[in-house]
Design a protein around this motif. Sequence first.
Motif, PDB file in Angstrom:
ATOM      1  N   SER A  19     -32.141-104.543 -50.122  1.00 39.95           N
ATOM      2  CA  SER A  19     -32.787-103.232 -50.175  1.00 39.95           C
ATOM      3  C   SER A  19     -32.498-102.440 -48.913  1.00 39.95           C
ATOM      4  O   SER A  19     -32.192-101.238 -48.960  1.00 39.95           O
ATOM      5  N   HIS A  97     -42.733 -89.049 -49.965  1.00 43.42           N
ATOM      6  CA  HIS A  97     -41.361 -89.574 -49.885  1.00 43.42           C
ATOM      7  C   HIS A  97     -40.406 -88.554 -49.259  1.00 43.42           C
ATOM      8  O   HIS A  97     -40.775 -87.395 -49.048  1.00 43.42           O
ATOM      9  N   ASP A 101     -37.121 -91.812 -54.691  1.00 45.45           N
ATOM     10  CA  ASP A 101     -38.068 -92.876 -55.055  1.00 45.45           C
ATOM     11  C   ASP A 101     -37.273 -94.175 -55.132  1.00 45.45           C
ATOM     12  O   ASP A 101     -36.642 -94.482 -56.143  1.00 45.45           O
ATOM     13  N   TYR A 102     -37.311 -94.946 -54.041  1.00 47.67           N
ATOM     14  CA  TYR A 102     -36.476 -96.158 -53.972  1.00 47.67           C
ATOM     15  C   TYR A 102     -36.908 -97.209 -54.985  1.00 47.67           C
ATOM     16  O   TYR A 102     -36.082 -97.897 -55.568  1.00 47.67           O
ATOM     17  N   LYS A 103     -38.224 -97.343 -55.187  1.00 43.49           N
ATOM     18  CA  LYS A 103     -38.697 -98.327 -56.173  1.00 43.49           C
ATOM     19  C   LYS A 103     -38.214 -97.963 -57.565  1.00 43.49           C
ATOM     20  O   LYS A 103     -37.774 -98.823 -58.334  1.00 43.49           O
ATOM     21  N   ALA A 106     -34.625 -98.765 -57.809  1.00 40.40           N
ATOM     22  CA  ALA A 106     -34.426-100.221 -57.900  1.00 40.40           C
ATOM     23  C   ALA A 106     -34.697-100.709 -59.313  1.00 40.40           C
ATOM     24  O   ALA A 106     -33.954-101.542 -59.851  1.00 40.40           O
ATOM     25  N   ARG A 107     -35.761-100.167 -59.937  1.00 44.06           N
ATOM     26  CA  ARG A 107     -36.063-100.561 -61.314  1.00 44.06           C
ATOM     27  C   ARG A 107     -34.929-100.163 -62.255  1.00 44.06           C
ATOM     28  O   ARG A 107     -34.558-100.914 -63.155  1.00 44.06           O
TER      29      ARG A 107
END
Length: 809
Positions: A19, A97, A101-103, A106-107
């Motif tokens: 990450s 942020h 939106d990194y999450k 990642a999803r």
Amino acid sequence: MKIVKKIFLYGILLSLIVSLMGVISIISFYYYVKPDLPSLDPLIHAKFSTPLKVFTKNGELIAEFGKKRREPITFDETPKQLINAFLAAEDDKFFTHDGVDYKGLARAVWHLASTGTRKSGGSTITMQLARNFLLTNEKTYTRKFKEIALSYKIEEELDKKKIMELYLNRIFLGNRAYGIGAAAQVYYGKTPSELTIAQVAMIAGLPKAPSTRNPIAAPKSAKARRGYVLGRMKKLGFITEEEYRVASESPITAKIHGQDIEVYAPYIAEMARQEAQEILGDNAFTEGYQIYTTIEPDLQAKARESLRNGLRAYDMRHGFRGVEAKYPQVNSFTAEEIEQKLAELPVIGGLKPAIVIGLDNNKATVLLGDTTAELFLEDSKWARKYISDNKRGKKIKSMSDILEIGDVVRVFTKTESVIDKNGNNLGEKTKYLLSQVPAVSGAFVAISPHDGAVKSLVGGFDFDFNKFNMAYQAKRQGGSCFKPFIYSAALGKGYSTASMINDAPITFKDTSIGKTWRPENYTKKFYGPTSLRTALKYSRNLVSIRLLRQIGIDYAIDFLGDFGFDKSLLPNGLSLSLGSASVSPLEMARAYATIANGGYKIEPYFIEKVTTSSGEVLYQAEPKIAATPKKDDPNPEKFAPHTIPEQNIYLLTGMLKDVIRGGSGAKAYRALKRNDIAGKTGTTNDQKDTWFSGFNGDLAAVAWVGFAIPRSLGRGEAGGKTAIPIWIDFMKYALNGKPEKSMKRPKGLVTVKINPKNGLQTNAGNPNGVYETFREKNVPKMDPEAEPISVYNSDPSAPAKDDKKDDIY
């Protein structure tokens, strides 16, 4: 277990390292591509695509044209709950942020790696702004990286408030609405500050699928999406449990709302739209141009009301053509089902659809919207069955003679004052009347004789029902409304108002219509030698024909050009004398305005000015005015050409006042009781076109009634019955409280007493003589049997004694 724990810890560490490397890679990529990223200027400073707006003379909105609806709003003006709703629906971490939106990303990456398919998501509000307004719509990894990089740049150069403001003003929300201001107006007819929580959530749920899942196109899907947004708002603490419950239970109230139209003038709006497109090109509907017309709101509203009343009155004289639909099982319908059935039928010309739910001999009970009303027999006796334009069915004795339970009909609402037996006004009540959409067409135009400004224009019963503009586009035979121009041509050739023409049978071959013609008077009678004044007063056809033959057709056509008619379109035959020329009501109004202003050929115009959205004037009308310039006037070009001599016009006006006072237009004088009005009825063969054209010194107005596809209006339906009531109703309002305005008597005229039987001078003591006005050079010879005349300088607009005959032709 220790091995499993180590593997788990190493997995977490590896994930963190990956990450971190991903974030470092993204940031590195951003600074690497930053110099090549597009400028934010198109986003920040680009003009909104703003519709064209059309206004009345004093700035009241008539119409709006354009593919995109925008109502820009600043961040500080935006209601907090509206912002919260978009945060809940699209990006609840927006204010914390840095644009990505990194999450979420990642999803999306994990989903791609595990399934091999892309999944939408991970797009912040900033990323949507970058994607929608600075990049193409292609779905590639390269574009996604550019989107992320641009989001960083946006966050770096703009603050959060500005980003949110740009997003809320530019996002597409369906049905031509761009931005929350436009969406609030389009779906709810409100400003953003007036929206409920349920409505806020509905709008916030639209960006995902604005065209296919909006509350108009797919109400069930839109309601489900609203529920999701409301649930998110509750979870994030934006609304309470009670607010959530109330909003979730709220019905879908969205429907398409147009702009808040202040003046209903769709025909003139369409004329302005076409003019704008021709002048401004493709940018006409995107640059926020504003067109100010010459329309006066009160006169426009009255013209529409008068025309609609006149057309309904004609329609009622010819009977009831039947109901629009039948639902005999209506009593088993739910209220929602009835509402849906009625919603499928638009309101036309103010006539609302209603369904019969109760019936007895003396009344029918109908439902229209959420209102229950009663239609009474005494008001519905006009509704005898329509058989033809000349025939109706038997008289109505009971409401069941015409209606049944479940019938869908049209209802006209009328407000009446309630007066008690002592004459006290107890207030107003609404009365409901059985009606139907008229099959007949009509038009009305009123223009200023001073400069040609169109004050009101109505091209039909209802624009949405029939968009063809009968006032501007239609060319219909003018009938006897054309006769005054032939008489003016005769005056121009030395004839006088007392010149005698024999009213007797005539047969000839008219080359313009290609057949032998034996014309008649409307009364089917012949009257022998008749003065021009009397012939015009009673609209004598045979006199008009003989008069045109005497003065010459080519001469008359050339003369008529001075009233503004297109000479190339006038028929070259004697039928011209009876109005076989086809003209629009606007052209007819222009010609009568030339009489009203003393002989100046003005040009009708309806656009006063065109401005930018900021008010900069791009075009300002400079109409030529009906006046004669002084010798030293520095701008003689601003004056209209004086094409008809004022003596000619004065004599012609006197004859047309006679038409009003005792001839075919006598209804107008009886209703208005003014000495400054003049005009002429018009009716063509078989009553296919009927007119009334009239004026005073400040206003010229024309009413036309006929079928869009020409056919007879029926026996007795002449201009004095169909068109003149419309003209009267309008002019009574337009001239109310206004001082009388008549043309001043020009020099070079004298008034003498004549023998009406031969048009020659007679002595002052002749009890059968009448006073008539002449140009000095046209004073008739003395009757050999009469003594010398005495000159009498009274007002010649009060000529021969009026009679009460009302010849409606």
